[in-house]
Design a protein around this motif. Sequence first.
Motif, PDB file in Angstrom:
ATOM      1  N   GLN A   1      12.669   6.019  -0.262  1.00 11.87           N
ATOM      2  CA  GLN A   1      12.709   6.183   1.177  1.00 11.87           C
ATOM      3  C   GLN A   1      13.024   4.880   1.895  1.00 11.87           C
ATOM      4  O   GLN A   1      13.964   4.824   2.675  1.00 11.87           O
ATOM      5  CB  GLN A   1      11.385   6.766   1.692  1.00 11.87           C
ATOM      6  CG  GLN A   1      11.171   8.196   1.252  1.00 11.87           C
ATOM      7  CD  GLN A   1       9.845   8.773   1.756  1.00 11.87           C
ATOM      8  OE1 GLN A   1       9.002   8.060   2.284  1.00 11.87           O
ATOM      9  NE2 GLN A   1       9.676  10.059   1.573  1.00 11.87           N
ATOM     10  N   ILE A   2      12.267   3.874   1.612  1.00 11.63           N
ATOM     11  CA  ILE A   2      12.456   2.623   2.357  1.00 11.63           C
ATOM     12  C   ILE A   2      13.743   1.930   1.948  1.00 11.63           C
ATOM     13  O   ILE A   2      14.563   1.582   2.801  1.00 11.63           O
ATOM     14  CB  ILE A   2      11.230   1.700   2.202  1.00 11.63           C
ATOM     15  CG1 ILE A   2      10.029   2.362   2.874  1.00 11.63           C
ATOM     16  CG2 ILE A   2      11.502   0.320   2.777  1.00 11.63           C
ATOM     17  CD1 ILE A   2       8.732   1.610   2.752  1.00 11.63           C
ATOM     18  N   ILE A   3      13.952   1.728   0.654  1.00 14.35           N
ATOM     19  CA  ILE A   3      15.169   1.031   0.215  1.00 14.35           C
ATOM     20  C   ILE A   3      16.414   1.816   0.603  1.00 14.35           C
ATOM     21  O   ILE A   3      17.418   1.249   1.015  1.00 14.35           O
ATOM     22  CB  ILE A   3      15.119   0.745  -1.300  1.00 14.35           C
ATOM     23  CG1 ILE A   3      14.021  -0.290  -1.589  1.00 14.35           C
ATOM     24  CG2 ILE A   3      16.465   0.248  -1.816  1.00 14.35           C
ATOM     25  CD1 ILE A   3      13.785  -0.586  -3.049  1.00 14.35           C
ATOM     26  N   ALA A   4      16.324   3.141   0.541  1.00  7.26           N
ATOM     27  CA  ALA A   4      17.476   3.972   0.901  1.00  7.26           C
ATOM     28  C   ALA A   4      17.853   3.808   2.373  1.00  7.26           C
ATOM     29  O   ALA A   4      19.017   3.963   2.745  1.00  7.26           O
ATOM     30  CB  ALA A   4      17.167   5.440   0.600  1.00  7.26           C
TER      31      ALA A   4
ATOM     32  N   GLY B   1       0.815  -1.210   0.000  1.00  7.48           N
ATOM     33  CA  GLY B   1       0.000   0.000   0.000  1.00  7.48           C
ATOM     34  C   GLY B   1       0.847   1.257   0.000  1.00  7.48           C
ATOM     35  O   GLY B   1       0.508   2.248   0.641  1.00  7.48           O
ATOM     36  N   LEU B   2       1.947   1.226  -0.702  1.00  8.41           N
ATOM     37  CA  LEU B   2       2.875   2.355  -0.766  1.00  8.41           C
ATOM     38  C   LEU B   2       2.905   2.943  -2.161  1.00  8.41           C
ATOM     39  O   LEU B   2       2.475   2.310  -3.109  1.00  8.41           O
ATOM     40  CB  LEU B   2       4.310   1.888  -0.458  1.00  8.41           C
ATOM     41  CG  LEU B   2       4.599   1.364   0.925  1.00  8.41           C
ATOM     42  CD1 LEU B   2       5.990   0.766   0.959  1.00  8.41           C
ATOM     43  CD2 LEU B   2       4.477   2.481   1.928  1.00  8.41           C
ATOM     44  N   SER B   3       3.492   4.107  -2.252  1.00 11.43           N
ATOM     45  CA  SER B   3       3.777   4.648  -3.581  1.00 11.43           C
ATOM     46  C   SER B   3       5.118   4.079  -4.027  1.00 11.43           C
ATOM     47  O   SER B   3       5.947   3.689  -3.204  1.00 11.43           O
ATOM     48  CB  SER B   3       3.836   6.172  -3.547  1.00 11.43           C
ATOM     49  OG  SER B   3       4.980   6.586  -2.845  1.00 11.43           O
ATOM     50  N   ARG B   4       5.316   4.041  -5.314  1.00  9.42           N
ATOM     51  CA  ARG B   4       6.578   3.523  -5.868  1.00  9.42           C
ATOM     52  C   ARG B   4       7.749   4.373  -5.374  1.00  9.42           C
ATOM     53  O   ARG B   4       8.808   3.857  -5.001  1.00  9.42           O
ATOM     54  CB  ARG B   4       6.489   3.512  -7.395  1.00  9.42           C
ATOM     55  CG  ARG B   4       7.704   2.940  -8.071  1.00  9.42           C
ATOM     56  CD  ARG B   4       7.473   2.922  -9.600  1.00  9.42           C
ATOM     57  NE  ARG B   4       8.667   2.573 -10.309  1.00  9.42           N
ATOM     58  CZ  ARG B   4       9.033   1.323 -10.585  1.00  9.42           C
ATOM     59  NH1 ARG B   4       8.281   0.319 -10.217  1.00  9.42           N
ATOM     60  NH2 ARG B   4      10.154   1.099 -11.251  1.00  9.42           N
TER      61      ARG B   4
ATOM     62  N   ILE C   1      12.441  -5.647   3.313  1.00  7.30           N
ATOM     63  CA  ILE C   1      11.623  -4.443   3.121  1.00  7.30           C
ATOM     64  C   ILE C   1      10.410  -4.487   4.048  1.00  7.30           C
ATOM     65  O   ILE C   1      10.080  -3.501   4.709  1.00  7.30           O
ATOM     66  CB  ILE C   1      11.206  -4.291   1.645  1.00  7.30           C
ATOM     67  CG1 ILE C   1      12.444  -3.923   0.812  1.00  7.30           C
ATOM     68  CG2 ILE C   1      10.120  -3.242   1.482  1.00  7.30           C
ATOM     69  CD1 ILE C   1      12.233  -3.991  -0.687  1.00  7.30           C
ATOM     70  N   LYS C   2       9.759  -5.648   4.121  1.00  6.22           N
ATOM     71  CA  LYS C   2       8.582  -5.772   4.986  1.00  6.22           C
ATOM     72  C   LYS C   2       8.956  -5.602   6.454  1.00  6.22           C
ATOM     73  O   LYS C   2       8.225  -4.953   7.212  1.00  6.22           O
ATOM     74  CB  LYS C   2       7.901  -7.126   4.753  1.00  6.22           C
ATOM     75  CG  LYS C   2       7.126  -7.195   3.458  1.00  6.22           C
ATOM     76  CD  LYS C   2       6.449  -8.547   3.293  1.00  6.22           C
ATOM     77  CE  LYS C   2       5.624  -8.600   2.017  1.00  6.22           C
ATOM     78  NZ  LYS C   2       4.968  -9.901   1.837  1.00  6.22           N
TER      79      LYS C   2
ATOM     80  N   VAL D   1       9.127   0.442  11.491  1.00  3.00           N
ATOM     81  CA  VAL D   1       9.038   1.899  11.626  1.00  3.00           C
ATOM     82  C   VAL D   1       7.585   2.368  11.672  1.00  3.00           C
ATOM     83  O   VAL D   1       7.333   3.571  11.733  1.00  3.00           O
ATOM     84  CB  VAL D   1       9.803   2.643  10.504  1.00  3.00           C
ATOM     85  CG1 VAL D   1      11.281   2.384  10.609  1.00  3.00           C
ATOM     86  CG2 VAL D   1       9.276   2.311   9.142  1.00  3.00           C
ATOM     87  N   GLY D   2       6.656   1.458  11.656  1.00  6.11           N
ATOM     88  CA  GLY D   2       5.250   1.812  11.803  1.00  6.11           C
ATOM     89  C   GLY D   2       4.697   2.614  10.652  1.00  6.11           C
ATOM     90  O   GLY D   2       3.915   3.533  10.841  1.00  6.11           O
ATOM     91  N   VAL D   3       5.105   2.275   9.449  1.00  4.90           N
ATOM     92  CA  VAL D   3       4.633   2.987   8.270  1.00  4.90           C
ATOM     93  C   VAL D   3       3.158   2.697   8.078  1.00  4.90           C
ATOM     94  O   VAL D   3       2.708   1.565   8.219  1.00  4.90           O
ATOM     95  CB  VAL D   3       5.440   2.540   7.024  1.00  4.90           C
ATOM     96  CG1 VAL D   3       4.910   3.213   5.773  1.00  4.90           C
ATOM     97  CG2 VAL D   3       6.908   2.841   7.224  1.00  4.90           C
ATOM     98  N   LYS D   4       2.375   3.726   7.741  1.00  2.00           N
ATOM     99  CA  LYS D   4       0.935   3.579   7.509  1.00  2.00           C
ATOM    100  C   LYS D   4       0.703   2.793   6.217  1.00  2.00           C
ATOM    101  O   LYS D   4       1.407   2.987   5.238  1.00  2.00           O
ATOM    102  CB  LYS D   4       0.271   4.950   7.391  1.00  2.00           C
ATOM    103  CG  LYS D   4       0.514   5.864   8.546  1.00  2.00           C
ATOM    104  CD  LYS D   4      -0.476   5.610   9.617  1.00  2.00           C
ATOM    105  CE  LYS D   4      -0.297   6.634  10.728  1.00  2.00           C
ATOM    106  NZ  LYS D   4      -0.706   6.204  11.979  1.00  2.00           N
ATOM    107  N   HIS D   5      -0.325   1.950   6.208  1.00  2.00           N
ATOM    108  CA  HIS D   5      -0.651   1.179   5.019  1.00  2.00           C
ATOM    109  C   HIS D   5      -1.529   1.962   4.055  1.00  2.00           C
ATOM    110  O   HIS D   5      -1.592   1.658   2.881  1.00  2.00           O
ATOM    111  CB  HIS D   5      -1.348  -0.134   5.402  1.00  2.00           C
ATOM    112  CG  HIS D   5      -0.427  -1.062   6.114  1.00  2.00           C
ATOM    113  ND1 HIS D   5       0.546  -1.774   5.473  1.00  2.00           N
ATOM    114  CD2 HIS D   5      -0.312  -1.383   7.423  1.00  2.00           C
ATOM    115  CE1 HIS D   5       1.211  -2.500   6.337  1.00  2.00           C
ATOM    116  NE2 HIS D   5       0.714  -2.280   7.531  1.00  2.00           N
ATOM    117  N   ASN D   6      -2.181   2.951   4.532  1.00  2.72           N
ATOM    118  CA  ASN D   6      -3.081   3.724   3.686  1.00  2.72           C
ATOM    119  C   ASN D   6      -2.320   4.906   3.107  1.00  2.72           C
ATOM    120  O   ASN D   6      -1.927   5.805   3.826  1.00  2.72           O
ATOM    121  CB  ASN D   6      -4.276   4.202   4.530  1.00  2.72           C
ATOM    122  CG  ASN D   6      -5.313   4.896   3.698  1.00  2.72           C
ATOM    123  OD1 ASN D   6      -5.010   5.435   2.647  1.00  2.72           O
ATOM    124  ND2 ASN D   6      -6.538   4.881   4.180  1.00  2.72           N
ATOM    125  N   THR D   7      -2.106   4.910   1.802  1.00  4.51           N
ATOM    126  CA  THR D   7      -1.278   5.947   1.185  1.00  4.51           C
ATOM    127  C   THR D   7      -1.897   7.325   1.309  1.00  4.51           C
ATOM    128  O   THR D   7      -1.191   8.315   1.422  1.00  4.51           O
ATOM    129  CB  THR D   7      -1.018   5.645  -0.302  1.00  4.51           C
ATOM    130  OG1 THR D   7      -2.258   5.505  -0.967  1.00  4.51           O
ATOM    131  CG2 THR D   7      -0.172   4.421  -0.466  1.00  4.51           C
TER     132      THR D   7
END
Length: 159
Positions: free
Chosen positions: A23-26, A14-17, A52-53, A59-65
């Motif tokens: 952000q995440i991979i970096a 549920g992320l943007s590309r 990645i998961k 980090v508690g990233v929101k699933h709703n973009t």
Amino acid sequence: MSNMTAKELVNELGLSRARLLYQIIAKLDNDKKPRKNAMGQYIFDDNAVKNIKQYYTSVGVKHNTSNVKQLDSKMIDTILSSLNSQVVKFEKQVDQLTNKLDDREQQLQKLTAEKEQIRQEKEKQITELTQEYNDQIAELHKLLDQQQKLNLATSEKNK
């Protein structure tokens, strides 16, 4: 699980590309980042997806973009507001320090002028005292000459 595409992974999380790629991979350690193929595209194998998961959930990233975008926008506004107030604060401090510096420069110029005036007065006093001393010495030489002439005249008279 086999290799996933970036599109499949962002849909699942549920992320943007952009968030995934930039952000995440970096943020992942180099040994946990997905590898790239010859064309520079990421290869999302089981290990990379797992890393990645794990990062994503830790980090508690929101699933709703939409919430993420809204939160990011609010955070950006808050950060900008905070930074703007800090800029104003720093500008005031710079102005205060500039004024203090100007005051110190004026004080320094005043003290330098006073010092020069005192130096000139002392030089004048030294010149005057030197002249007075020279005049006294000249007067004493004159008196000494008179005394010697008087002594000579007295000595010749007594002979």
